[in-house]
Design a protein around this motif. Structure first.
Motif, short mmCIF file in Angstrom:
data_model
loop_
_atom_site.label_atom_id
_atom_site.label_comp_id
_atom_site.label_asym_id
_atom_site.label_seq_id
_atom_site.Cartn_x
_atom_site.Cartn_y
_atom_site.Cartn_z
N ARG A 1 0.82 -1.21 0.00
CA ARG A 1 0.00 0.00 0.00
C ARG A 1 0.85 1.26 0.00
NH1 ARG A 1 -2.17 -0.52 5.07
NH2 ARG A 1 -3.09 1.53 4.82
N LEU A 2 1.94 1.25 0.74
CA LEU A 2 2.82 2.41 0.81
C LEU A 2 3.52 2.67 -0.52
CD1 LEU A 2 4.37 1.82 4.35
CD2 LEU A 2 3.05 3.83 3.68
N PHE A 3 4.08 1.63 -1.10
CA PHE A 3 4.86 1.81 -2.34
C PHE A 3 3.97 2.03 -3.56
CE2 PHE A 3 8.44 -0.11 0.04
CZ PHE A 3 9.43 0.79 -0.33
N HIS A 4 2.70 1.68 -3.47
CA HIS A 4 1.80 1.88 -4.60
C HIS A 4 0.88 3.08 -4.41
CE1 HIS A 4 2.53 -1.78 -7.06
NE2 HIS A 4 2.95 -2.28 -5.91
N ASN A 5 1.06 3.82 -3.35
CA ASN A 5 0.21 4.98 -3.11
C ASN A 5 0.56 6.11 -4.07
OD1 ASN A 5 -0.70 7.58 -1.52
ND2 ASN A 5 -1.74 5.86 -0.56
N LYS A 6 -0.46 6.81 -4.53
CA LYS A 6 -0.24 7.91 -5.48
C LYS A 6 0.55 9.05 -4.86
CE LYS A 6 -4.46 6.96 -8.12
NZ LYS A 6 -5.78 7.49 -8.56
N ALA A 7 0.42 9.23 -3.55
CA ALA A 7 1.14 10.31 -2.89
C ALA A 7 2.64 10.13 -3.00
CB ALA A 7 0.73 10.38 -1.41
N LEU A 8 3.12 8.88 -3.02
CA LEU A 8 4.55 8.63 -3.15
C LEU A 8 5.07 9.14 -4.48
CD1 LEU A 8 7.18 7.38 -2.13
CD2 LEU A 8 6.43 5.19 -3.09
N LYS A 9 4.30 8.90 -5.54
CA LYS A 9 4.72 9.36 -6.86
C LYS A 9 4.69 10.88 -6.95
CE LYS A 9 2.89 5.15 -9.04
NZ LYS A 9 2.36 4.57 -7.79
N ALA A 10 3.61 11.49 -6.46
CA ALA A 10 3.48 12.94 -6.54
C ALA A 10 4.53 13.64 -5.69
CB ALA A 10 2.07 13.36 -6.09
N CYS A 11 4.68 13.20 -4.46
CA CYS A 11 5.68 13.83 -3.57
C CYS A 11 7.10 13.50 -4.02
CB CYS A 11 5.46 13.36 -2.13
SG CYS A 11 3.91 13.92 -1.41
N GLY A 12 7.27 12.33 -4.66
CA GLY A 12 8.59 11.98 -5.17
C GLY A 12 9.05 12.96 -6.25
N VAL A 13 8.12 13.41 -7.09
CA VAL A 13 8.45 14.39 -8.12
C VAL A 13 8.87 15.71 -7.46
CG1 VAL A 13 7.54 15.76 -10.02
CG2 VAL A 13 6.96 13.34 -9.84
N ILE A 14 8.11 16.11 -6.42
CA ILE A 14 8.44 17.34 -5.70
C ILE A 14 9.82 17.22 -5.05
CG2 ILE A 14 7.79 18.85 -3.79
CD1 ILE A 14 4.89 18.07 -4.31
N GLY A 15 10.08 16.08 -4.43
CA GLY A 15 11.37 15.85 -3.80
C GLY A 15 12.52 15.88 -4.79
N ALA B 1 17.34 15.46 2.89
CA ALA B 1 16.58 15.41 4.14
C ALA B 1 15.25 16.14 4.00
CB ALA B 1 17.40 16.03 5.27
N LEU B 2 15.27 17.31 3.35
CA LEU B 2 14.04 18.06 3.15
C LEU B 2 13.07 17.30 2.27
CD1 LEU B 2 12.43 20.67 3.52
CD2 LEU B 2 13.66 21.64 1.57
N ALA B 3 13.59 16.70 1.19
CA ALA B 3 12.74 15.94 0.29
C ALA B 3 12.10 14.74 0.99
CB ALA B 3 13.55 15.47 -0.92
N MET B 4 12.89 14.00 1.76
CA MET B 4 12.36 12.83 2.46
C MET B 4 11.39 13.21 3.57
SD MET B 4 13.38 10.08 1.02
CE MET B 4 13.34 10.92 -0.56
N THR B 5 11.58 14.40 4.14
CA THR B 5 10.65 14.87 5.17
C THR B 5 9.29 15.16 4.57
OG1 THR B 5 12.49 15.85 6.40
CG2 THR B 5 10.30 16.60 6.98
N ILE B 6 9.25 15.42 3.27
CA ILE B 6 7.98 15.62 2.58
C ILE B 6 7.42 14.30 2.07
CG2 ILE B 6 6.87 16.72 0.58
CD1 ILE B 6 8.88 19.00 0.85
N VAL B 7 8.28 13.54 1.39
CA VAL B 7 7.84 12.32 0.71
C VAL B 7 7.31 11.26 1.67
CG1 VAL B 7 8.58 10.39 -0.75
CG2 VAL B 7 9.37 12.72 -1.24
N ALA B 8 8.13 10.89 2.67
CA ALA B 8 7.76 9.78 3.55
C ALA B 8 6.52 10.09 4.41
CB ALA B 8 8.94 9.39 4.43
N PRO B 9 6.48 11.20 5.16
CA PRO B 9 5.29 11.47 5.97
C PRO B 9 4.02 11.64 5.15
CG PRO B 9 7.14 12.78 6.76
CD PRO B 9 7.56 12.18 5.46
N MET B 10 4.10 12.31 3.99
CA MET B 10 2.91 12.51 3.17
C MET B 10 2.38 11.18 2.64
SD MET B 10 1.72 15.53 3.11
CE MET B 10 0.59 15.22 1.75
N THR B 11 3.29 10.28 2.30
CA THR B 11 2.86 8.95 1.85
C THR B 11 2.19 8.18 2.97
OG1 THR B 11 4.72 8.90 0.27
CG2 THR B 11 3.64 6.81 0.79
N VAL B 12 2.74 8.29 4.17
CA VAL B 12 2.14 7.61 5.32
C VAL B 12 0.76 8.18 5.62
CG1 VAL B 12 2.37 7.24 7.81
CG2 VAL B 12 4.36 6.96 6.32
#
Length: 248
Positions: A12-26, A69-80
């Protein structure tokens, strides 16, 4: 059964759309900092900074570590947040009814999945370092010889921070079950913690400027409030909420 629950959480975490969207931002954040590093170096920023024997490489790794660090602080929590809230609003837990009787076991499996997710996600720091110094092998000597710039230490530091934030937003998301609300509370909590930290540091600095020493108990209380309360309070509230609910 517990292993299957962890596996489902990881899917669920790796297939969530938020991971893709936030990954682009990161990715854009990391690229922006990489371009910024080259620009600042060309403008002579290193002349006013003490970065050791190889300032350009040290400066690049510091900016990369900051951007990562900034990118992961956005990507990981938003995906969770997205994964946890969607899991509740879409009533996906109904698939496990009749099998899971222990809510603690379900939450523990989700947290375990989040921990593994963060550990795997932050492994990107190593290829990121390789790309940063691609074509500049001298830069790797700086990383090997300088413990403060070691990629492994960067990985450990960023991962620990990510794990803390992800656990906090997970608990908040389990309580509110709405993505906008969970994001709003998480951002407010982060701003409040930073404000509290600066306020506490200001008070202690003022005390120390008078020649007095700050007791260790003060630092322990500040650390407990800053790190412990965002985890303890939501955990208690979640336990009360689940105690009053008849079904998962």
């Amino acid at each position: 059964m517990f292993g299957n629950l962890v596996r489902v959480e990881l899917i669920r975490l790796f297939h969530n759309k938020a991971l893709k969207a936030c990954g682009v931002i990161g990715l854009f954040l990391i690229l922006f900092y990489a371009i910024l590093a080259d620009g600042l170096i060309s403008m002579g920023a290193l002349e006013i900074m003490d970065m050791g024997d190889d300032p350009s490489y040290a400066f690049k790794i510091v900016l990369f570590a900051t951007s990562f660090a900034l990118a992961m602080t956005i990507v990981a929590p938003m995906t969770v947040i997205s994964t946890t809230c969607e899991y509740q609003t879409l009533r996906l837990a109904v698939n496990f009814e009749g099998t899971i009787r222990n809510r603690f076991k379900l939450c523990l499996s989700e947290i375990t999945g989040i921990v593994i997710f963060v550990l795997l996600l932050n492994l990107l720091v190593f290829p990121g370092v390789l790309i940063t110094f691609l074509g500049e092998p001298v830069g790797f000597n700086v990383l090997i010889n300088d413990d403060a710039l070691n990629p492994l230490l960067i990985y450990v530091g960023v991962t620990l921070v990510n794990l803390y934030y992800c656990i906090v937003v997970y608990l908040i998301s389990k309580l509110v079950a709405r993505i906008p609300v969970a994001v709003g509370i998480s951002v407010f909590l982060g701003v409040f913690e930073i404000t509290l930290l600066f306020f506490g540091l200001g008070i202690t600095s003022g005390i120390e400027s008078t020649g007095a020493s700050v007791p260790d108990v003060v630092w322990n209380v500040l650390a407990f409030v800053f790190l412990g309360m965002p985890v303890i309070v939501p955990s208690i509230m979640l336990a009360v909420k689940y105690r009053r609910t008849d079904r998962i």
